[in-house]
Design an enzyme around this catalytic site. Structure first.
Site, PDB file in Angstrom:
ATOM      1  N   CYS A  63      45.655  46.277  35.043  1.00 46.57           N
ATOM      2  CA  CYS A  63      45.890  44.899  34.591  1.00 46.57           C
ATOM      3  C   CYS A  63      47.023  44.244  35.378  1.00 46.57           C
ATOM      4  CB  CYS A  63      46.211  44.900  33.093  1.00 46.57           C
ATOM      5  SG  CYS A  63      46.901  43.351  32.478  1.00 46.57           S
ATOM      6  N   GLY A  64      46.728  43.123  36.052  1.00 54.50           N
ATOM      7  CA  GLY A  64      47.733  42.421  36.846  1.00 54.50           C
ATOM      8  C   GLY A  64      48.877  41.878  36.008  1.00 54.50           C
ATOM      9  N   HIS A  65      48.565  41.336  34.828  1.00 52.16           N
ATOM     10  CA  HIS A  65      49.622  40.812  33.950  1.00 52.16           C
ATOM     11  C   HIS A  65      50.552  41.936  33.489  1.00 52.16           C
ATOM     12  CE1 HIS A  65      47.862  36.860  33.918  1.00 52.16           C
ATOM     13  NE2 HIS A  65      46.717  37.314  33.435  1.00 52.16           N
ATOM     14  N   CYS A  66      49.972  43.114  33.259  1.00 50.29           N
ATOM     15  CA  CYS A  66      50.784  44.271  32.852  1.00 50.29           C
ATOM     16  C   CYS A  66      51.728  44.678  33.982  1.00 50.29           C
ATOM     17  CB  CYS A  66      49.880  45.452  32.483  1.00 50.29           C
ATOM     18  SG  CYS A  66      48.700  45.120  31.162  1.00 50.29           S
TER      19      CYS A  66
END
Length: 501
Positions: A63-66
């Site tokens: 996950c990029g946001h993570c």
């Protein structure tokens, strides 16, 4: 279901594009001992039970946001572990098979999801604060304290309440009794969304231009009238008052982050929603704004919430609804049944009559649809909103319909498999394999429950609908079709089974 779709829309199309420009480059964390605890199914209960206040991030490695959150989360953890008492930040890899039951238990539906776990797991709430280290520290420090702070002086009141946020104050003759207990219970319930205080001296409060009859709750706000009072201390009634009074008569969407909490409240509302898109820089902008504000006031309490959106901040929303920038100024209403009504290139003097037609039930429903393809010769047929009824619902055929998103990796992986299925069944006149872009066409949510992509439904010739939940292999999909089709073809099911080999 409809409300969850609105919330997702808010995050994806209204706020995230605006936040991208404000996201700093990823911060490097110095090597050393990690301050964020790593939890899993085996140690989760043990760790949580040892601490009165734990924040748990459920993440996925891809996950990029993570990944963007990780360094900020680690920096915040290093600071907060020295708080008195310590505030523990932890993380769980929710993509790990052994942790998926834990993620399901905590209702994780996307990544990253952050939960505040209090009292050894007895109380669980959503983290609704910032995603930068300083913001995380400030937000969690308040969350770890009492849900409502006592206000003893004018200086404290001015500092806490300010003039740019909603702040709720309980005013009592004494800090005990049923009213104070209920106020404290509501404060605990709402603390993730609001700041609250209490006092026994109403004279210390700002904007003290009207007397307060005790006991009472005074809600301060930076919009409309400066404050609103309430004297019913029933927990449910008081909660409802706070939710309604903290919402502007007209929420305004701009690139200013201070507008975003009110936009979120707008989309979280269970009411029908009116969205007015306009260019804030045109000469007659003030006329439009004043007219819209007056209409919102006249329809207050009629089950319709109002949003005013600046064109510059609304490109994602226009795309989502299938609207043209050339059609602005325009009003779109989406009701609680997910029906939409649209008026493009509207004039200020037309707004009142158009809204009256909506309430009179005289407007024609608007439906977002891609154009019906002129050619539709591929094995997997293309369906759009305007052809869904004729090609699928009333077709008299057994239709396997895939709902997909163009950006979805799983959908791209499934595509060649569906092509193979369609080719295998191309001589079956009563069977059709089809697909519809669920991001570019309105989908009737009463018929199809989409929680992710791809989602497949079998719509039989007689109208029976069954959602597919098997493996995405040709054999399993063919078996699903065989079991759920209506036997209206002269070709035997044995021939279908033979095609699978």
């Amino acid at each position: 279901m409809a409300n969850r779709r609105w919330i997702g829309l808010t995050l994806i199309l209204f706020l995230l594009p605006l936040l991208k420009s404000a996201v700093a480059e990823e911060t490097q964390v110095e090597e050393g001992e990690a301050s964020v605890l790593t939890l899993d199914r085996a140690n989760f209960t043990e760790i949580v039970s040892k601490h009165p206040f734990v924040v748990v991030e459920f993440y996925a490695p891809w996950c990029g946001h993570c990944k963007r959150l990780a360094p900020e989360y680690e920096k915040a953890a290093a600071i907060l572990k020295n708080n008195n008492p310590p505030i523990v930040l932890a993380k769980v890899d929710a993509n790990e098979e052994s942790n998926k039951a834990l993620a399901s238990e905590y209702e994780v539906k996307g990544f990253p999801t952050l939960k505040i776990v209090r009292n050894g797991g007895k109380n669980v709430g959503e983290y609704k604060g910032p995603r930068d280290a300083d913001g995380i520290v400030k937000y969690l420090t308040k969350q770890a304290g009492p849900p409502s702070v006592e206000i003893k002086s004018s200086e404290e009141a001015t500092s806490l309440i300010g003039d740019k946020k909603v702040f709720i104050v309980g005013v009592f003759s004494k800090l005990e009794g049923e009213e104070f207990a209920n106020f404290t219970a509501v404060a605990e319930e709402l603390r993730s969304d609001y700041e609250l205080g209490h006092t026994t001296d109403a004279t210390v409060l700002p904007y003290n231009d009207s007397p307060i009859k005790l006991p009472a709750v005074r809600l301060f706000k930076p919009f409309d009238e400066r404050h609103a009072d309430f004297q019913d201390f029933n927990v449910e009634a008081l909660t409802k008052f706070v939710e309604e009074a903290s919402m502007p008569l007209v929420a305004t969407l701009t690139k200013d982050p201070e507008s975003h909490p009110y936009v979120m409240k707008f989309f979280n509302s269970p009411d029908s929603k009116a969205l007015f898109f306009m260019n804030f820089t045109v000469d007659n902008a003030d006329t439009f704004k004043t007219t819209y504000q007056e209409l919102a006031r006249s329809y207050k309490g009629k089950g319709l919430k109002f949003l005013l959106a600046d064109l510059e901040a609304s490109q994602g929303a226009l795309q989502y609804f299938g609207l043209r920038a050339e059609g602005v100024p325009c009003i779109l209403i989406q009701d609680t049944e997910n029906r939409k009504y649209l008026k493009e290139e509207i004039k200020a003097e037309q707004m009142a009559s158009w809204l009256k037609e909506y309430f009179d039930g005289a407007l024609q429903e608007y439906k977002k649809s891609e154009p019906i393809p002129e050619k539709n010769d591929d094995p997997v047929k293309v369906v759009v909103a305007d052809s869904l009824k004729t090609m699928v619902l009333d077709s008299g055929k057994n239709v396997l319909l895939e709902f997909y998103a163009p950006w979805c990796g799983h959908c791209k992986q499934l595509a060649p498999t569906l092509d193979e299925v369609a080719v295998s069944l191309q001589n079956e006149s009563d069977v059709m394999i089809a697909k519809i872009d669920a991001t570019a066409n309105d989908i009737p949510t009463k018929l199809f429950d989409l929680k992710g992509y791809p989602t497949m439904y079998m719509v039989s010739a007689s109208g029976k609908m069954v959602q597919y939940d098997g493996d995405r292999t040709k054999e399993d999909i063919m078996d699903f079709i065989r079991k759920n089709r209506d036997s209206v073809s002269s070709v035997s099911e044995a021939d279908i089974a033979k095609d699978e080999l």
